[in-house]
Motif scaffolding. Structure first.
Motif: not given
Length: 534
Positions: A24-49
């Motif tokens: 989330a710090q090093r590659t925060q804009n890299t897409t981490a998860i894709i599900q259908d028409d939704r996705s999260l970057t590593y930074a978004q995933w970490n923030q929601q967690a």
């Protein structure tokens, strides 16, 4: 749960390498998860967690708690799992097909205190919670019918993510065995945190074993397709490895053969783990569908959980290329062996060489170790094998011996190069007229029939011979086969005593959500009210 703010502030600029917070710090804009028409970057995933972790902590959930995740593959599963890792809590993966009564048993047996589900109408599950001290019930479906004490998942994301949490290890994973031989049993997966192991030598073995299993050394990010369910150790294991490499995961909630090919082409998938049934269903697609998609991005296909017929392996090589890795293991011991793509020709029929620090012992019925090349029961030692099921006493020596070897329930042998071969499961063996008959051998022969998509061979009662062989056949779409035709085909490939005495064509064989055929569902009706079960 009281947060140790001093520790959090100290760690804030120094997250553990290759964990969610690090990416989330090093590659925060890299897409981490894709599900259908939704996705999260590593930074978004970490923030929601972090948001979910704070919400759960306010409800009293901490390191001593276990939360049940009765979810299909989804972004919400990934966020909840990460939040529980931050809290040091446990994650219990639960099959979404279980009834309220079955859920109740697992809740009582595990002591779980929180529950999340993606059922559209979770109120049907309320009887499972009667009288239990549940700290949180979370409904994940987009627009669920809420009742009782259920909170919608969206409410968990309303809590601010500050101060941030930092996880030392993955949430301890608890998986319940399928229960095909009785009540389900909880297995606490020991792969998540070797640093918690008190014995330094064993902890080092665990780290080296896990590095061997995960193929560490090649840590390049990948495009990973996730179809294995999260209530099986394989699903969370794929997520764990993907995060360790900073990969992008494409989640598939429900398996669809053509959709797999479409996702491979769309997202240039390089890695996919599946079970034989998934590959069989893709192979059964019409040629024009198979030719429609570009699957050349695939570099590694891993398959496990059930034997892979030679004909299916050859089809995979022909369609996807030389990329198939076959794995063998169990929930109790984790991964045992793997056959690399380059060894399929040299070692056909093998499930590969054991991983580092894994020991395989082939024994006779009395427990005596057999010489190399002889067939017997398979006993396995791995550094992460369990010593007891959740809430149960230490296993007896008939299941796990004093040296930590676990009885796999499979039959096989080791060749002169140390490669392991599985010939059958002991519980599936048929004894007819005093002769041992192995269903796997019969299935391997009959699966070659052009009309058969899948097959299950069982033993049914016979007054004269004790048992006789019966075959259940699932046909490929738009194919037909008569019993006489199948019998003639068997006569070409099998000795007379191995041939099925009867065949039954079924629309679909019973399977669990991992795709494994439930032979007991086929066998039990024939053995009801019998004095013996063999």
């Amino acid at each position: 749960m009281r947060l140790n703010l001093t520790v959090i502030e100290t760690m804030a600029s120094n997250p553990k390498p290759n964990r969610l917070e690090d990416w989330a710090q090093r590659t925060q804009n890299t897409t981490a998860i894709i599900q259908d028409d939704r996705s999260l970057t590593y930074a978004q995933w970490n923030q929601q967690a972090d948001q979910v972790a704070h919400s759960l902590a306010k409800r009293g959930i901490g390191s001593e708690d276990i939360m049940v995740l009765r979810l299909q593959n989804s972004i919400e599963w990934c966020v909840l799992n990460a939040a529980l890792s931050k809290l040091g809590a446990g994650v219990l993966g639960l099959n979404w097909r279980l009834t309220a009564k079955e859920i109740r048993f697992i809740l009582e047996n595990s002591g779980a205190t929180a529950f999340a589900c993606d059922d559209q109408s979770p109120e049907a599950l309320l009887p499972a919670f009667d009288g239990l001290n549940m700290k949180a019930l979370v409904a994940v479906a987009p627009t669920p019918t809420l009742s009782g004490d259920f909170t919608h998942y969206a409410a968990l994301l309303e809590t601010p993510p500050e101060p941030p949490f930092y996880s030392d290890a993955d949430a301890r994973l608890i998986i319940y065995t399928s229960g095909t031989t009785g009540f389900p049993k909880g297995v606490v997966n020991n792969r998540s945190n070797p640093s918690a192991t008190k014995d330094p030598l064993l902890a080092q073995q665990q780290r080296e074993y896990l590095a061997s299993v995960r193929g560490e050394g090649n840590n390049d990010p990948e495009q990973v397709l996730v179809t294995m369910p999260m209530h099986h150790a394989a699903g969370p294991g794929i997520v764990r490895t993907a995060v360790n490499r900073g990969s992008t995961m494409v989640l598939m909630p429900r398996f669809d053969a053509e959709k797999v090919l479409q996702l491979i082409e769309q997202y240039q998938i390089s890695t996919w783990n599946g079970v034989p049934t998934m590959f069989k269903r893709i192979a059964a697609l019409p040629k024009d569908i198979l030719d429609k998609y570009d699957v050349s991005s695939i570099k590694t296909l891993s398959v496990g959980a059930a034997p892979v017929p030679k004909a299916l392996k050859q089809w995979i090589f022909d369609y996807f290329g030389p990329c198939l890795r076959e794995n063998y293991g169990s929930t109790e011991v984790s991964m045992v062996s793997s056959l690399s793509p380059d060894m399929h020709t040299e070692k056909p029929g093998s499930c590969g060489k054991p991983f580092k620090h894994v020991k395989v012992s082939i024994r006779d019925a009395a427990g005596k170790e057999l010489p190399q090349g002889e067939t017997g029961e398979i006993w396995v030692y791995t550094p992460v094998a369990i010593s007891n099921y959740l809430g149960a006493d230490t296993m007896d020596e008939d299941t796990r011996d004093k040296n930590g070897f676990f009885r796999m329930g499979d039959v096989g042998y080791l060749d002169s190069d140390g490669y392991l071969y599985i010939t059958d499961r002991i519980k599936d063996m048929i004894i007819s007229g005093g002769v041992n008959i192995y269903p796997a051998e019969i299935e391997a022969a009959l699966i070659q029939h052009p009309a058969i998509q899948d097959i299950a061979v069982i033993g049914v009662p016979d007054d004269e011979f004790g048992e006789q062989v019966k075959a259940y056949c699932e046909l490929k779409p738009n194919h037909d086969a008569s019993e006489a035709e199948l019998s003639d085909f068997a006569a070409e490939h099998l000795a007379s005593y191995k041939r099925p005495r009867s065949y039954e064509i079924v629309a679909e064989l019973p399977r669990n959500t991992m795709g494994k055929i439930l032979k007991r569902d086929l066998r039990d009706p024939y053995w009801q009210n019998k004095e013996r079960q063999v």
